[in-house]
Design a protein around this motif. Structure first.
Motif, PDB file in Angstrom:
ATOM      1  N   MET A  41       3.377  29.045  31.102  1.00 53.49           N
ATOM      2  CA  MET A  41       2.853  30.425  31.561  1.00 53.49           C
ATOM      3  C   MET A  41       3.185  31.421  30.497  1.00 53.49           C
ATOM      4  O   MET A  41       4.040  31.725  30.145  1.00 53.49           O
ATOM      5  N   ALA A  42       2.205  31.845  30.009  1.00 56.45           N
ATOM      6  CA  ALA A  42       2.310  32.728  28.791  1.00 56.45           C
ATOM      7  C   ALA A  42       1.917  34.434  29.320  1.00 56.45           C
ATOM      8  O   ALA A  42       1.014  34.445  29.942  1.00 56.45           O
ATOM      9  N   LEU A  43       2.929  34.932  28.939  1.00 57.13           N
ATOM     10  CA  LEU A  43       2.846  36.631  29.304  1.00 57.13           C
ATOM     11  C   LEU A  43       3.262  37.588  28.125  1.00 57.13           C
ATOM     12  O   LEU A  43       4.174  37.098  27.538  1.00 57.13           O
ATOM     13  N   SER A  44       2.509  38.473  28.048  1.00 57.51           N
ATOM     14  CA  SER A  44       2.856  39.392  27.109  1.00 57.51           C
ATOM     15  C   SER A  44       4.225  40.020  27.643  1.00 57.51           C
ATOM     16  O   SER A  44       4.528  40.070  28.618  1.00 57.51           O
ATOM     17  N   LEU A  45       4.824  40.801  26.721  1.00 51.49           N
ATOM     18  CA  LEU A  45       6.225  41.493  27.029  1.00 51.49           C
ATOM     19  C   LEU A  45       5.844  42.543  28.067  1.00 51.49           C
ATOM     20  O   LEU A  45       6.779  42.615  29.091  1.00 51.49           O
ATOM     21  N   SER A  46       4.767  43.310  27.854  1.00 53.76           N
ATOM     22  CA  SER A  46       4.378  44.215  29.119  1.00 53.76           C
ATOM     23  C   SER A  46       4.115  43.693  30.206  1.00 53.76           C
ATOM     24  O   SER A  46       4.572  43.925  31.399  1.00 53.76           O
ATOM     25  N   ALA A  47       3.433  42.486  30.324  1.00 53.23           N
ATOM     26  CA  ALA A  47       3.237  41.883  31.800  1.00 53.23           C
ATOM     27  C   ALA A  47       4.423  41.276  32.211  1.00 53.23           C
ATOM     28  O   ALA A  47       4.627  41.311  33.598  1.00 53.23           O
ATOM     29  N   PHE A  48       5.186  40.751  31.439  1.00 54.48           N
ATOM     30  CA  PHE A  48       6.519  40.142  31.758  1.00 54.48           C
ATOM     31  C   PHE A  48       7.424  40.981  32.443  1.00 54.48           C
ATOM     32  O   PHE A  48       8.245  40.676  33.496  1.00 54.48           O
ATOM     33  N   ARG A  49       7.485  42.261  32.145  1.00 60.45           N
ATOM     34  CA  ARG A  49       8.430  43.497  32.509  1.00 60.45           C
ATOM     35  C   ARG A  49       8.104  43.549  34.188  1.00 60.45           C
ATOM     36  O   ARG A  49       9.030  43.596  34.653  1.00 60.45           O
ATOM     37  N   THR A  50       6.814  43.522  34.606  1.00 59.97           N
ATOM     38  CA  THR A  50       6.382  43.565  35.968  1.00 59.97           C
ATOM     39  C   THR A  50       6.257  42.216  36.872  1.00 59.97           C
ATOM     40  O   THR A  50       6.235  42.445  38.037  1.00 59.97           O
ATOM     41  N   HIS A  51       6.045  41.250  36.145  1.00 61.23           N
ATOM     42  CA  HIS A  51       5.793  39.858  36.608  1.00 61.23           C
ATOM     43  C   HIS A  51       6.827  39.516  37.885  1.00 61.23           C
ATOM     44  O   HIS A  51       8.002  39.604  37.516  1.00 61.23           O
ATOM     45  N   GLY A  52       6.178  39.254  38.840  1.00 57.96           N
ATOM     46  CA  GLY A  52       7.191  38.775  40.225  1.00 57.96           C
ATOM     47  C   GLY A  52       7.743  39.819  40.703  1.00 57.96           C
ATOM     48  O   GLY A  52       8.171  39.862  41.942  1.00 57.96           O
ATOM     49  N   LEU A  53       7.476  41.190  40.620  1.00 55.15           N
ATOM     50  CA  LEU A  53       8.132  42.294  41.321  1.00 55.15           C
ATOM     51  C   LEU A  53       7.216  42.910  42.234  1.00 55.15           C
ATOM     52  O   LEU A  53       6.012  42.707  42.087  1.00 55.15           O
ATOM     53  N   PRO A  54       7.542  43.743  43.185  1.00 54.58           N
ATOM     54  CA  PRO A  54       6.845  44.305  44.042  1.00 54.58           C
ATOM     55  C   PRO A  54       5.602  44.831  43.745  1.00 54.58           C
ATOM     56  O   PRO A  54       5.815  45.877  42.426  1.00 54.58           O
ATOM     57  N   GLY A  55       4.557  44.743  43.987  1.00 51.98           N
ATOM     58  CA  GLY A  55       3.021  45.457  43.383  1.00 51.98           C
ATOM     59  C   GLY A  55       2.351  44.511  42.631  1.00 51.98           C
ATOM     60  O   GLY A  55       1.336  44.852  42.241  1.00 51.98           O
ATOM     61  N   ASP A  56       3.131  43.762  41.911  1.00 54.51           N
ATOM     62  CA  ASP A  56       2.537  42.696  40.910  1.00 54.51           C
ATOM     63  C   ASP A  56       1.761  41.588  41.601  1.00 54.51           C
ATOM     64  O   ASP A  56       2.199  40.998  42.694  1.00 54.51           O
ATOM     65  N   THR A  57       0.739  41.227  41.048  1.00 55.13           N
ATOM     66  CA  THR A  57      -0.195  40.099  41.817  1.00 55.13           C
ATOM     67  C   THR A  57       0.805  38.634  41.856  1.00 55.13           C
ATOM     68  O   THR A  57       0.677  37.924  42.840  1.00 55.13           O
ATOM     69  N   TYR A  58       1.603  38.675  40.916  1.00 51.88           N
ATOM     70  CA  TYR A  58       2.713  37.505  40.993  1.00 51.88           C
ATOM     71  C   TYR A  58       4.078  37.733  41.836  1.00 51.88           C
ATOM     72  O   TYR A  58       4.880  37.220  41.425  1.00 51.88           O
ATOM     73  N   ALA A  59       3.948  38.634  42.830  1.00 54.94           N
ATOM     74  CA  ALA A  59       5.196  39.116  43.302  1.00 54.94           C
ATOM     75  C   ALA A  59       5.659  37.850  44.126  1.00 54.94           C
ATOM     76  O   ALA A  59       7.054  37.868  44.254  1.00 54.94           O
ATOM     77  N   TRP A  60       5.061  36.942  44.414  1.00 51.68           N
ATOM     78  CA  TRP A  60       5.456  35.744  45.345  1.00 51.68           C
ATOM     79  C   TRP A  60       6.175  34.773  44.242  1.00 51.68           C
ATOM     80  O   TRP A  60       6.921  33.890  44.555  1.00 51.68           O
ATOM     81  N   ASP A  61       6.290  34.966  42.894  1.00 51.92           N
ATOM     82  CA  ASP A  61       6.723  34.173  42.092  1.00 51.92           C
ATOM     83  C   ASP A  61       8.172  34.686  41.495  1.00 51.92           C
ATOM     84  O   ASP A  61       8.724  34.162  40.618  1.00 51.92           O
ATOM     85  N   ARG A  62       8.656  35.440  42.444  1.00 51.75           N
ATOM     86  CA  ARG A  62       9.855  36.191  41.786  1.00 51.75           C
ATOM     87  C   ARG A  62      11.107  35.315  41.939  1.00 51.75           C
ATOM     88  O   ARG A  62      11.910  35.324  40.647  1.00 51.75           O
ATOM     89  N   TYR A  63      11.290  34.474  42.967  1.00 55.97           N
ATOM     90  CA  TYR A  63      12.333  33.493  42.896  1.00 55.97           C
ATOM     91  C   TYR A  63      12.458  32.391  41.773  1.00 55.97           C
ATOM     92  O   TYR A  63      13.554  31.858  41.482  1.00 55.97           O
ATOM     93  N   ALA A  64      11.170  32.547  41.019  1.00 56.09           N
ATOM     94  CA  ALA A  64      11.198  31.455  39.709  1.00 56.09           C
ATOM     95  C   ALA A  64      12.339  32.041  38.681  1.00 56.09           C
ATOM     96  O   ALA A  64      12.852  31.146  38.131  1.00 56.09           O
ATOM     97  N   PHE A  65      12.719  33.365  38.840  1.00 52.93           N
ATOM     98  CA  PHE A  65      13.830  33.765  37.914  1.00 52.93           C
ATOM     99  C   PHE A  65      15.205  33.782  38.418  1.00 52.93           C
ATOM    100  O   PHE A  65      16.330  34.006  37.637  1.00 52.93           O
ATOM    101  N   VAL A  66      15.563  33.199  39.535  1.00 56.84           N
ATOM    102  CA  VAL A  66      16.840  33.042  40.273  1.00 56.84           C
ATOM    103  C   VAL A  66      17.358  31.775  39.576  1.00 56.84           C
ATOM    104  O   VAL A  66      16.523  30.718  39.873  1.00 56.84           O
ATOM    105  N   HIS A  67      18.452  31.696  39.141  1.00 55.96           N
ATOM    106  CA  HIS A  67      18.996  30.353  38.422  1.00 55.96           C
ATOM    107  C   HIS A  67      18.075  29.845  37.166  1.00 55.96           C
ATOM    108  O   HIS A  67      18.416  28.880  36.762  1.00 55.96           O
ATOM    109  N   SER A  68      17.362  30.818  36.869  1.00 52.61           N
ATOM    110  CA  SER A  68      16.679  30.266  35.378  1.00 52.61           C
ATOM    111  C   SER A  68      17.420  30.366  34.289  1.00 52.61           C
ATOM    112  O   SER A  68      18.332  30.700  34.288  1.00 52.61           O
ATOM    113  N   GLN A  69      16.885  29.702  33.177  1.00 53.27           N
ATOM    114  CA  GLN A  69      17.846  29.777  32.150  1.00 53.27           C
ATOM    115  C   GLN A  69      16.751  30.502  30.584  1.00 53.27           C
ATOM    116  O   GLN A  69      15.593  30.195  30.643  1.00 53.27           O
ATOM    117  N   VAL A  70      17.471  31.255  30.142  1.00 52.64           N
ATOM    118  CA  VAL A  70      16.707  31.937  29.151  1.00 52.64           C
ATOM    119  C   VAL A  70      17.204  31.153  27.753  1.00 52.64           C
ATOM    120  O   VAL A  70      18.121  31.069  27.375  1.00 52.64           O
TER     121      VAL A  70
END
Length: 258
Positions: free
Chosen positions: A77-106
């Motif tokens: 999944m490709a995201l611009s930095l601006s889009a990534f800032r709000t991705h998965g957060l409340p109000g975002d189209t992908y708010a359902w995707d938030r758990y993806a970042f729990v235990h994720s690896q940078v």
């Protein structure tokens, strides 16, 4: 770079992708999520879920990285930095995707820790956010539970079962938000409870998970009421009595003594 977690003939396509993306000046961050980021979950069929964060002035994925974005080995999944800032957060189209970042690896952070910080912020619920989430989802949970209990009372077990099953997502959101944690996807729920327990014995995997399975299986009334009693105690201790008390005497129908 994460260690190899499965025996796969196409594993090199993941490592090649990470190497190619890391070499691109357009890419400012890479985050690995999914089963490959969680120890003990990946199988021989698990792909690598990779978030590619690009610079705002070059939001499109570099052409060299577009091939094979969705394959047996990769789900990109490709995201611009601006889009990534709000991705998965409340109000975002992908708010359902938030758990993806729990235990994720940078895997890559070219912005002096900015990507890492954003991932860490997505992975937990801050105090006020958790507080508001508990209040809204607790009321929704009680609403579905109330409908189920009334249908049981009126000898309509089939529809009571449906409302019981519908109450479970709200219930889980409340339980995890009470601990300032993001509700896991169903796939990872048992793993989360076993490997990152919520602490109190009533939320242990071998206690909570069988109760949830019983409710989803047939909407058992006694199980629903027993679990509500546990949730009510925790919610009151956390300062959410006003939500519970707003139900007046109707709350008695939800309790084991009713």
């Amino acid at each position: 770079m994460p260690q190899r977690t499965t025996e796969r003939s196409d594993f090199t396509s993941f490592t090649d992708f990470v190497a190619l993306a890391s070499a691109s000046p357009d890419v400012v961050g890479l985050v690995l999520s999914g089963s490959q980021a969680r120890q003990g979950i990946a199988t021989a069929r698990s792909d690598h879920d990779v978030y590619v964060i690009t610079a705002d002035d070059r939001p499109a994925l570099p052409p060299a990285l577009t091939e094979g974005r969705r394959s047996a080995a990769l789900d990109v999944m490709a995201l611009s930095l601006s889009a990534f800032r709000t991705h998965g957060l409340p109000g975002d189209t992908y708010a359902w995707d938030r758990y993806a970042f729990v235990h994720s690896q940078v895997l890559l952070d070219r912005l002096d820790g900015t990507i890492t910080q954003l991932v860490e912020e997505k992975a937990v619920l801050e105090g006020l956010e958790a507080h508001h989430l508990v209040r809204s989802e607790l009321d929704a949970y009680m609403n579905s539970l109330y409908r189920s209990v009334k249908s049981h009372r009126d000898a309509r077990p089939a529809v009571a079962h449906l409302d019981a099953a519908e109450s479970v997502p709200y219930l889980l959101t409340v339980v995890f938000a009470l601990h300032q944690r993001v509700r896991p996807y169903n796939k990872y729920l048992l793993w989360e409870l076993e490997h990152h327990p919520l602490g109190a014995p009533q939320w242990a995997a071998d206690v909570l998970f069988p109760q949830l399975r019983r409710i989803v299986a047939d909407g058992d009334l006694a199980t629903q009421r027993a679990l509500f009693a546990t949730v009510e105690r925790a919610a009151r201790q956390a300062g959410h009595a006003t939500v519970l008390d707003s139900w007046g005497s109707d709350i008695d129908l939800l309790r084991p003594s009713a």
